[in-house]
Enzyme design. Structure first.
Site, mmCIF file in Angstrom:
data_model
loop_
_atom_site.group_PDB
_atom_site.id
_atom_site.type_symbol
_atom_site.label_atom_id
_atom_site.label_comp_id
_atom_site.label_asym_id
_atom_site.label_seq_id
_atom_site.Cartn_x
_atom_site.Cartn_y
_atom_site.Cartn_z
ATOM 1 N N TYR A 72 -39.124 7.906 11.841
ATOM 2 C CA TYR A 72 -37.900 8.224 12.578
ATOM 3 C C TYR A 72 -37.076 9.325 11.922
ATOM 4 N N PRO A 122 -44.387 7.204 6.989
ATOM 5 C CA PRO A 122 -45.164 6.024 7.387
ATOM 6 C C PRO A 122 -44.502 5.287 8.549
ATOM 7 N N GLY A 153 -43.936 -3.125 -3.531
ATOM 8 C CA GLY A 153 -44.380 -2.571 -2.246
ATOM 9 C C GLY A 153 -45.261 -1.332 -2.332
ATOM 10 N N ASP A 211 -30.894 3.209 -11.738
ATOM 11 C CA ASP A 211 -30.411 3.317 -10.362
ATOM 12 C C ASP A 211 -30.405 4.807 -10.027
ATOM 13 N N ARG A 216 -36.245 -6.898 5.703
ATOM 14 C CA ARG A 216 -34.999 -6.242 6.105
ATOM 15 C C ARG A 216 -35.042 -5.612 7.497
ATOM 16 N N ARG A 234 -29.049 6.477 -7.901
ATOM 17 C CA ARG A 234 -27.748 7.029 -7.481
ATOM 18 C C ARG A 234 -26.911 7.479 -8.675
HETATM 19 C C1 HXC Z 1 -24.520 -4.622 6.947
HETATM 20 C C2 HXC Z 1 -24.766 -4.550 4.640
HETATM 21 C C3 HXC Z 1 -26.004 -5.233 4.744
HETATM 22 C C4 HXC Z 1 -26.469 -5.613 6.050
HETATM 23 C C5 HXC Z 1 -25.597 -4.846 2.639
HETATM 24 N N1 HXC Z 1 -24.567 -4.352 3.326
HETATM 25 N N2 HXC Z 1 -26.487 -5.395 3.485
HETATM 26 N N3 HXC Z 1 -24.029 -4.250 5.725
HETATM 27 N N4 HXC Z 1 -25.711 -5.293 7.113
HETATM 28 N N5 HXC Z 1 -27.620 -6.256 6.224
HETATM 29 C C6 HXC Z 1 -23.391 -3.684 2.781
HETATM 30 C C7 HXC Z 1 -22.630 -4.533 1.785
HETATM 31 O O1 HXC Z 1 -21.728 -5.421 2.447
HETATM 32 C C8 HXC Z 1 -21.878 -3.493 0.980
HETATM 33 O O2 HXC Z 1 -20.794 -3.019 1.726
HETATM 34 C C9 HXC Z 1 -22.895 -2.320 0.921
HETATM 35 O O3 HXC Z 1 -23.797 -2.535 2.011
HETATM 36 C C10 HXC Z 1 -23.685 -2.294 -0.362
HETATM 37 O O4 HXC Z 1 -24.290 -3.534 -0.559
HETATM 38 P P1 HXC Z 1 -24.653 -4.157 -1.998
HETATM 39 O O5 HXC Z 1 -25.061 -5.556 -1.807
HETATM 40 O O6 HXC Z 1 -23.564 -3.798 -2.952
HETATM 41 O O7 HXC Z 1 -26.002 -3.482 -2.460
HETATM 42 P P2 HXC Z 1 -26.472 -2.076 -2.932
HETATM 43 O O8 HXC Z 1 -27.290 -2.304 -4.110
HETATM 44 O O9 HXC Z 1 -25.450 -1.029 -3.035
HETATM 45 O O10 HXC Z 1 -27.378 -1.669 -1.685
HETATM 46 C C11 HXC Z 1 -28.604 -2.215 -1.468
HETATM 47 C C12 HXC Z 1 -29.054 -2.444 -0.030
HETATM 48 C C13 HXC Z 1 -30.166 -3.502 -0.085
HETATM 49 C C14 HXC Z 1 -29.516 -1.126 0.568
HETATM 50 C C15 HXC Z 1 -27.891 -2.964 0.804
HETATM 51 O O11 HXC Z 1 -30.728 -3.674 1.209
HETATM 52 C C16 HXC Z 1 -31.254 -3.171 -1.066
HETATM 53 O O12 HXC Z 1 -31.116 -3.437 -2.255
HETATM 54 N N6 HXC Z 1 -32.370 -2.563 -0.613
HETATM 55 C C17 HXC Z 1 -33.466 -2.121 -1.482
HETATM 56 C C18 HXC Z 1 -34.827 -2.273 -0.901
HETATM 57 C C19 HXC Z 1 -34.994 -1.961 0.553
HETATM 58 O O13 HXC Z 1 -34.018 -1.836 1.305
HETATM 59 N N7 HXC Z 1 -36.256 -1.831 0.984
HETATM 60 C C20 HXC Z 1 -36.586 -1.553 2.354
HETATM 61 C C21 HXC Z 1 -37.118 -0.197 2.522
HETATM 62 S S1 HXC Z 1 -37.903 -0.095 4.098
HETATM 63 P P3 HXC Z 1 -19.297 -2.872 1.088
HETATM 64 O O14 HXC Z 1 -18.469 -2.430 2.232
HETATM 65 O O15 HXC Z 1 -18.971 -4.230 0.562
HETATM 66 O O16 HXC Z 1 -19.422 -1.835 0.010
HETATM 67 C C22 HXC Z 1 -37.500 1.370 4.802
HETATM 68 C C23 HXC Z 1 -38.230 1.844 6.038
HETATM 69 C C24 HXC Z 1 -38.698 0.773 6.933
HETATM 70 O O17 HXC Z 1 -36.714 2.053 4.309
HETATM 71 C C25 HXC Z 1 -39.295 1.328 8.203
HETATM 72 C C26 HXC Z 1 -40.208 0.342 8.860
HETATM 73 C C27 HXC Z 1 -40.941 0.900 10.022
HETATM 74 P P1 NAP Z 2 -39.532 -1.919 -1.160
HETATM 75 O O1 NAP Z 2 -40.606 -2.742 -1.766
HETATM 76 O O2 NAP Z 2 -38.230 -2.575 -0.871
HETATM 77 O O3 NAP Z 2 -39.323 -0.659 -2.076
HETATM 78 C C1 NAP Z 2 -38.091 -0.084 -2.375
HETATM 79 C C2 NAP Z 2 -38.035 0.133 -3.869
HETATM 80 O O4 NAP Z 2 -36.902 0.950 -4.164
HETATM 81 C C3 NAP Z 2 -37.879 -1.146 -4.669
HETATM 82 O O5 NAP Z 2 -38.814 -1.154 -5.723
HETATM 83 C C4 NAP Z 2 -36.471 -1.075 -5.218
HETATM 84 O O6 NAP Z 2 -36.387 -1.695 -6.498
HETATM 85 C C5 NAP Z 2 -36.262 0.428 -5.307
HETATM 86 N N1 NAP Z 2 -34.853 0.789 -5.239
HETATM 87 C C6 NAP Z 2 -33.947 0.442 -4.294
HETATM 88 N N2 NAP Z 2 -32.756 0.937 -4.585
HETATM 89 C C7 NAP Z 2 -32.900 1.629 -5.744
HETATM 90 C C8 NAP Z 2 -32.004 2.371 -6.555
HETATM 91 N N3 NAP Z 2 -30.717 2.508 -6.232
HETATM 92 N N4 NAP Z 2 -32.492 2.959 -7.670
HETATM 93 C C9 NAP Z 2 -33.796 2.828 -8.003
HETATM 94 N N5 NAP Z 2 -34.689 2.138 -7.277
HETATM 95 C C10 NAP Z 2 -34.234 1.543 -6.161
HETATM 96 O O7 NAP Z 2 -40.020 -1.302 0.234
HETATM 97 P P2 NAP Z 2 -41.323 -0.445 0.596
HETATM 98 O O8 NAP Z 2 -41.754 -0.885 1.931
HETATM 99 O O9 NAP Z 2 -42.289 -0.444 -0.507
HETATM 100 O O10 NAP Z 2 -40.679 1.005 0.782
HETATM 101 C C11 NAP Z 2 -41.095 2.091 -0.014
HETATM 102 C C12 NAP Z 2 -40.783 3.401 0.686
HETATM 103 O O11 NAP Z 2 -41.498 3.492 1.905
HETATM 104 C C13 NAP Z 2 -39.332 3.600 1.047
HETATM 105 O O12 NAP Z 2 -38.982 4.953 0.895
HETATM 106 C C14 NAP Z 2 -39.282 3.244 2.513
HETATM 107 O O13 NAP Z 2 -38.209 3.848 3.191
HETATM 108 C C15 NAP Z 2 -40.615 3.808 2.948
HETATM 109 N N6 NAP Z 2 -41.146 3.252 4.200
HETATM 110 C C16 NAP Z 2 -41.642 1.996 4.212
HETATM 111 C C17 NAP Z 2 -42.167 1.509 5.396
HETATM 112 C C18 NAP Z 2 -42.772 0.136 5.483
HETATM 113 O O14 NAP Z 2 -43.042 -0.324 6.593
HETATM 114 N N7 NAP Z 2 -43.030 -0.543 4.371
HETATM 115 C C19 NAP Z 2 -42.136 2.297 6.551
HETATM 116 C C20 NAP Z 2 -41.611 3.571 6.490
HETATM 117 C C21 NAP Z 2 -41.122 4.044 5.298
HETATM 118 P P3 NAP Z 2 -35.027 -2.356 -7.022
HETATM 119 O O15 NAP Z 2 -34.498 -3.180 -5.909
HETATM 120 O O16 NAP Z 2 -35.440 -3.145 -8.232
HETATM 121 O O17 NAP Z 2 -34.137 -1.218 -7.380
#
Ligand code: HXC
Ligand code: NAP
Length: 282
Positions: free
Chosen positions: A149, A190, A20, A65, A201, A67
């Site tokens: 936000y 952004p 991304g 990771d 998501r 975290r």
């Molecule tokens: C409710 C959820 C859930 C969902 C996971 N969980 N998905 N709960 N609704 N959709 C819960 C699980 O049940 C678990 O709870 C806990 O969250 C942790 O989940 P895990 O599967 O163990 O994953 P983990 O690696 O800890 O967390 C990852 C994640 C996942 C955050 C849940 O979405 C992820 O890997 N995301 C990475 C990339 C990402 O999110 N990119 C988007 C960024 S966009 P329990 O109770 O079992 O522990 C952004 C801005 C967008 O940030 C703005 C746009 C305008």
């Molecule tokens: P994305 O592709 O899902 O990027 C998230 C990245 O974070 C992935 O490469 C993921 O890789 C990594 N990541 C997640 N959990 C991690 C962990 N525990 N340790 C290390 N790496 C981890 O989404 P994106 O849209 O490019 O988002 C990038 C940034 O922009 C984020 O901060 C998001 O909040 C922000 N943002 C995006 C938007 C949008 O519309 N795209 C809007 C506002 C803000 P792994 O899963 O392999 O760990």
């Protein structure tokens, strides 16, 4: 717009740099002459990014990771042993749409952990090393990727909004605390930019994308290239007097939502506007 050597000799780490926006920034920074490190949890994703981007310059991947503090320290020590970083981009994030009352503690903590604790872990690991140099003239930069936000909050992504607000608080706190020792801290907020990770998501249905497009004054989403170019400026020495700032990049979307009458443009027809005009007196 940029000199092709804008980021020459800059050693940069982008968290979440394998996908991304992170990958887009990595590509742009390489094109501008930087050396890159990227990290993320999935080794295969990182390897694929390195394969794609290495023709553009030096790039190394670190499965990590954010975290996991011990793993973060290990990664940063490995990077420093090669060459100290000049720039850190905290971009890794986790997010999903959910009704907040239904979230488990684990779900809330997963997002807070990645976005806020992860940013703290990496920033302190780098910051402590930079501060040891005791050089007020060094030019080190941290750029945090927030979301619009961060200051309004947002329903249905409460963990992310809470964490992003914390990230901006950290940005502004350290901008003041560390500024006199050669470290600048800024953030980008952004609006929606299509990436697989985000849109799968937080805009998982076509109807949701349509609504997001309709409410944007520019009528379109942002692009990865626009984000990467803004980031390139903010990490470069040309933005050297910008410190503690949050730059919004959303086409005016949040302002449209904030202003009392911002949605009228979509609701009222030409005929409605004509009807609102004062009647001509004879
Ligand atoms: C409710 C959820 C859930 C969902 C996971 N969980 N998905 N709960 N609704 N959709 C819960 C699980 O049940 C678990 O709870 C806990 O969250 C942790 O989940 P895990 O599967 O163990 O994953 P983990 O690696 O800890 O967390 C990852 C994640 C996942 C955050 C849940 O979405 C992820 O890997 N995301 C990475 C990339 C990402 O999110 N990119 C988007 C960024 S966009 P329990 O109770 O079992 O522990 C952004 C801005 C967008 O940030 C703005 C746009 C305008
Ligand atoms: P994305 O592709 O899902 O990027 C998230 C990245 O974070 C992935 O490469 C993921 O890789 C990594 N990541 C997640 N959990 C991690 C962990 N525990 N340790 C290390 N790496 C981890 O989404 P994106 O849209 O490019 O988002 C990038 C940034 O922009 C984020 O901060 C998001 O909040 C922000 N943002 C995006 C938007 C949008 O519309 N795209 C809007 C506002 C803000 P792994 O899963 O392999 O760990």
């Amino acid at each position: 717009m940029f000199q092709s050597d804008l980021l020459r000799n800059k050693n940069i780490l982008i968290t979440g740099g394998g996908t991304g926006l992170g990958k887009g920034m990595a590509q742009r920074f390489l094109e501008l002459g930087a050396s890159l490190h990227i990290c993320g949890r999935r080794q295969e994703v990182l390897e694929q990014a390195v394969l794609e981007l290495s023709p553009k310059g030096k790039i190394q991947a670190h499965p990590c990771d954010v975290r996991d503090l011990a793993r973060v320290e290990e990664m940063i020590a490995t990077i420093w042993a090669d060459a100290p970083l000049d720039i850190l981009v905290n971009n890794a994030a986790g997010n999903f749409l959910a009704r907040t009352e239904e979230l488990s503690p684990g779900a809330f903590n997963a997002v807070l952990g990645i976005v806020l604790t992860g940013t703290i872990n990496i920033t302190l690991a780098c910051g402590r090393r930079w501060l040891q140099a005791s050089n007020p003239h060094q030019k080190k930069v941290v750029l945090n990727i927030a979301a619009t936000y961060w200051h309004t909050g947002s329903a249905y992504v409460a963990p992310s909004a809470t964490a992003k607000a914390g990230v901006v608080a950290l940005t502004r706190s350290l901008a003041v605390e560390w500024g006199n020792r050669g470290i600048r801290m800024n953030a980008i907020a952004p609006g929606p930019v299509p990436t697989e990770g985000a849109f799968s998501r937080v805009l998982p249905l076509p109807e949701l994308e349509k609504v997001a497009l309709e409410k944007n004054p520019l009528g379109r989403f942002g692009t990865v290239e626009e984000l990467a170019n803004l980031a390139a400026f903010l990490v470069s020495d040309y933005s050297g007097y910008i410190n503690g700032e949050v730059v919004t990049m959303d086409g005016g979307e949040w302002l449209q939502g904030a202003g009392e009458f911002g949605s009228l443009g979509r609701m009222l027809s030409d005929a409605d506007w004509q009807a609102l005009k004062p009647k001509k007196k004879n």
